[in-house]
Design a protein around this motif. Sequence first.
Motif, PDB file in Angstrom:
ATOM      1  N   LEU A 107       0.861  -1.182   0.000  1.00 54.98           N
ATOM      2  CA  LEU A 107       0.000   0.000   0.000  1.00 54.98           C
ATOM      3  C   LEU A 107       0.900   1.235   0.000  1.00 54.98           C
ATOM      4  N   VAL A 108       0.722   2.092  -0.996  1.00 53.39           N
ATOM      5  CA  VAL A 108       1.506   3.322  -1.097  1.00 53.39           C
ATOM      6  C   VAL A 108       0.560   4.508  -0.906  1.00 53.39           C
ATOM      7  N   LEU A 109       0.864   5.332   0.091  1.00 48.57           N
ATOM      8  CA  LEU A 109       0.038   6.499   0.388  1.00 48.57           C
ATOM      9  C   LEU A 109       0.850   7.757   0.112  1.00 48.57           C
ATOM     10  N   GLU A 110       0.447   8.493  -0.896  1.00 48.70           N
ATOM     11  CA  GLU A 110       1.148   9.700  -1.334  1.00 48.70           C
ATOM     12  C   GLU A 110       0.405  10.934  -0.825  1.00 48.70           C
ATOM     13  N   ALA A 111       1.008  11.615   0.176  1.00 46.62           N
ATOM     14  CA  ALA A 111       0.416  12.806   0.788  1.00 46.62           C
ATOM     15  C   ALA A 111      -0.979  12.522   1.351  1.00 46.62           C
ATOM     16  N   PRO A 112      -1.081  11.556   2.272  1.00 47.13           N
ATOM     17  CA  PRO A 112      -2.403  11.195   2.798  1.00 47.13           C
ATOM     18  C   PRO A 112      -2.868  12.129   3.914  1.00 47.13           C
ATOM     19  N   PHE A 113      -4.112  11.945   4.298  1.00 47.68           N
ATOM     20  CA  PHE A 113      -4.741  12.683   5.390  1.00 47.68           C
ATOM     21  C   PHE A 113      -5.244  11.690   6.420  1.00 47.68           C
TER      22      PHE A 113
ATOM     23  N   ASP B  99       4.081  -1.031  13.345  1.00 54.13           N
ATOM     24  CA  ASP B  99       5.177  -1.554  12.527  1.00 54.13           C
ATOM     25  C   ASP B  99       4.779  -1.794  11.069  1.00 54.13           C
ATOM     26  N   THR B 100       3.509  -1.651  10.761  1.00 51.43           N
ATOM     27  CA  THR B 100       3.047  -1.936   9.397  1.00 51.43           C
ATOM     28  C   THR B 100       3.502  -0.881   8.407  1.00 51.43           C
ATOM     29  N   ALA B 101       3.596   0.371   8.838  1.00 51.48           N
ATOM     30  CA  ALA B 101       3.874   1.481   7.930  1.00 51.48           C
ATOM     31  C   ALA B 101       5.279   2.039   8.112  1.00 51.48           C
ATOM     32  N   GLU B 102       5.813   2.512   7.000  1.00 47.29           N
ATOM     33  CA  GLU B 102       7.119   3.171   6.989  1.00 47.29           C
ATOM     34  C   GLU B 102       6.915   4.574   6.444  1.00 47.29           C
ATOM     35  N   LEU B 103       7.241   5.569   7.259  1.00 51.70           N
ATOM     36  CA  LEU B 103       7.029   6.963   6.876  1.00 51.70           C
ATOM     37  C   LEU B 103       8.279   7.534   6.230  1.00 51.70           C
ATOM     38  N   HIS B 104       8.096   8.119   5.047  1.00 52.82           N
ATOM     39  CA  HIS B 104       9.186   8.796   4.339  1.00 52.82           C
ATOM     40  C   HIS B 104       8.884  10.288   4.318  1.00 52.82           C
ATOM     41  N   VAL B 105       9.610  11.035   5.126  1.00 51.01           N
ATOM     42  CA  VAL B 105       9.471  12.487   5.162  1.00 51.01           C
ATOM     43  C   VAL B 105      10.399  13.075   4.104  1.00 51.01           C
ATOM     44  N   ILE B 106       9.847  13.897   3.229  1.00 53.37           N
ATOM     45  CA  ILE B 106      10.603  14.449   2.110  1.00 53.37           C
ATOM     46  C   ILE B 106      10.845  15.936   2.348  1.00 53.37           C
ATOM     47  N   PRO B 107      12.065  16.313   2.736  1.00 53.09           N
ATOM     48  CA  PRO B 107      12.370  17.728   2.964  1.00 53.09           C
ATOM     49  C   PRO B 107      12.103  18.561   1.712  1.00 53.09           C
ATOM     50  N   ASP B 108      11.435  19.682   1.910  1.00 47.56           N
ATOM     51  CA  ASP B 108      11.102  20.635   0.841  1.00 47.56           C
ATOM     52  C   ASP B 108      10.028  20.117  -0.119  1.00 47.56           C
ATOM     53  N   GLY B 109       9.567  18.899   0.067  1.00 46.08           N
ATOM     54  CA  GLY B 109       8.519  18.380  -0.800  1.00 46.08           C
ATOM     55  C   GLY B 109       7.194  19.076  -0.546  1.00 46.08           C
ATOM     56  N   THR B 110       6.422  19.262  -1.623  1.00 45.85           N
ATOM     57  CA  THR B 110       5.093  19.846  -1.486  1.00 45.85           C
ATOM     58  C   THR B 110       4.047  18.768  -1.766  1.00 45.85           C
ATOM     59  N   HIS B 111       2.842  19.178  -2.089  1.00 49.64           N
ATOM     60  CA  HIS B 111       1.762  18.196  -2.207  1.00 49.64           C
ATOM     61  C   HIS B 111       1.839  17.375  -3.488  1.00 49.64           C
ATOM     62  N   ASN B 112       2.379  17.968  -4.554  1.00 51.54           N
ATOM     63  CA  ASN B 112       2.303  17.309  -5.853  1.00 51.54           C
ATOM     64  C   ASN B 112       3.646  16.967  -6.491  1.00 51.54           C
TER      65      ASN B 112
ATOM     66  N   LEU C  75       6.239  14.920  -5.043  1.00 45.47           N
ATOM     67  CA  LEU C  75       6.988  13.906  -4.298  1.00 45.47           C
ATOM     68  C   LEU C  75       7.699  12.913  -5.211  1.00 45.47           C
ATOM     69  N   TRP C  76       7.162  12.697  -6.407  1.00 44.10           N
ATOM     70  CA  TRP C  76       7.807  11.775  -7.344  1.00 44.10           C
ATOM     71  C   TRP C  76       9.164  12.320  -7.796  1.00 44.10           C
ATOM     72  N   SER C  77       9.290  13.632  -7.867  1.00 38.96           N
ATOM     73  CA  SER C  77      10.568  14.221  -8.278  1.00 38.96           C
ATOM     74  C   SER C  77      11.629  14.087  -7.198  1.00 38.96           C
ATOM     75  N   TYR C  78      11.214  13.685  -5.998  1.00 38.27           N
ATOM     76  CA  TYR C  78      12.152  13.458  -4.908  1.00 38.27           C
ATOM     77  C   TYR C  78      12.436  11.971  -4.690  1.00 38.27           C
ATOM     78  N   GLY C  79      12.078  11.143  -5.658  1.00 42.38           N
ATOM     79  CA  GLY C  79      12.431   9.734  -5.578  1.00 42.38           C
ATOM     80  C   GLY C  79      11.404   8.820  -4.952  1.00 42.38           C
ATOM     81  N   LEU C  80      10.154   9.250  -4.898  1.00 42.65           N
ATOM     82  CA  LEU C  80       9.103   8.396  -4.314  1.00 42.65           C
ATOM     83  C   LEU C  80       9.076   7.022  -4.976  1.00 42.65           C
TER      84      LEU C  80
END
Length: 287
Positions: free
Chosen positions: A189-195, A257-270, A272-277
């Motif tokens: 499961l991949v969650l991109e900028a979830p709420f 333990d199910t989820a792994e959070l990737h915090v992307i410095p300077d990333g905005t809402h749209n 994240l793929w340009s930062y290597g998601l």
Amino acid sequence: MTQTHPDYSKVFKDMSRSNDGRLKRVLILLILVSVVIYAGIVGYMYVNQDSLLYKPSGELPAPKEVGLADVDVISLPMSDGVMLTAWSAPPATEDAPTVLFFHGQSGNLGDRADRLREILNSGFGLLAPSYRGFPGSEGEPSELALISDGIQMFDQLDAVGTVVVLHGQSLGTGVAAAVAKERPNAQLLVLEAPFTATVDVAGERYPFLPVSALMKDQFATRDFIADVTVPTLIFHGTEDETVPMHHSQALAAMSGDTAELHVIPDGTHNDLWSYGLWDEVQSTLAQ
């Protein structure tokens, strides 16, 4: 002859009472006007909530027009008879997974062409539906309908032995997470900028409104994320002004333990793929 003087104290008292009366009337009028304005805002938000949450726009382009020449346009009949349009492509190899991609709240599939191209360039298969009411698809969007459609599409892939990766973008995270809860055999499961919930985001934007009582489609991922057993990757940018990063931090904490959070410095809402998601997704799947 006795001279009579005016009773100025009585005059002043009468003036004071008159001024007090005017002030009270003005205050009451201001209160009534404020109540009417507030009720108007509440009514507007309630009546127009669907158009504020779901924002389809444009015409759905042919995949080849956005650099996806190998993608087919297919029609998917849902259980209630509504016909959805989806973009589909098989994986390059039999053992590669297919990404069931749920897009965000606005625009159309063509706006996600860069993301979809990366998925296909990785050799993965693709099934990307256009939501109900969005360009190319019939019906009207709603939380229950979108999740039901997502489960049906997962089951169609699963029925022919396809390994499925669920990917949700923004609004689509609410759909993808709900499908993952109901279908624990998904590979990832991949969650991109979830709420945590759309109602939580609305509450932060409009703290003066009773949004929890107004919103019909609340997409409360926080209420069930702890029950999702599918391995989960969460991506969020520190500069996201649409959905603040604390939503992802909360979801990750609830997931244990199910989820792994990737915090992307300077990333905005749209972006994240340009930062290597997608590199991170491929790396996880390769393990």
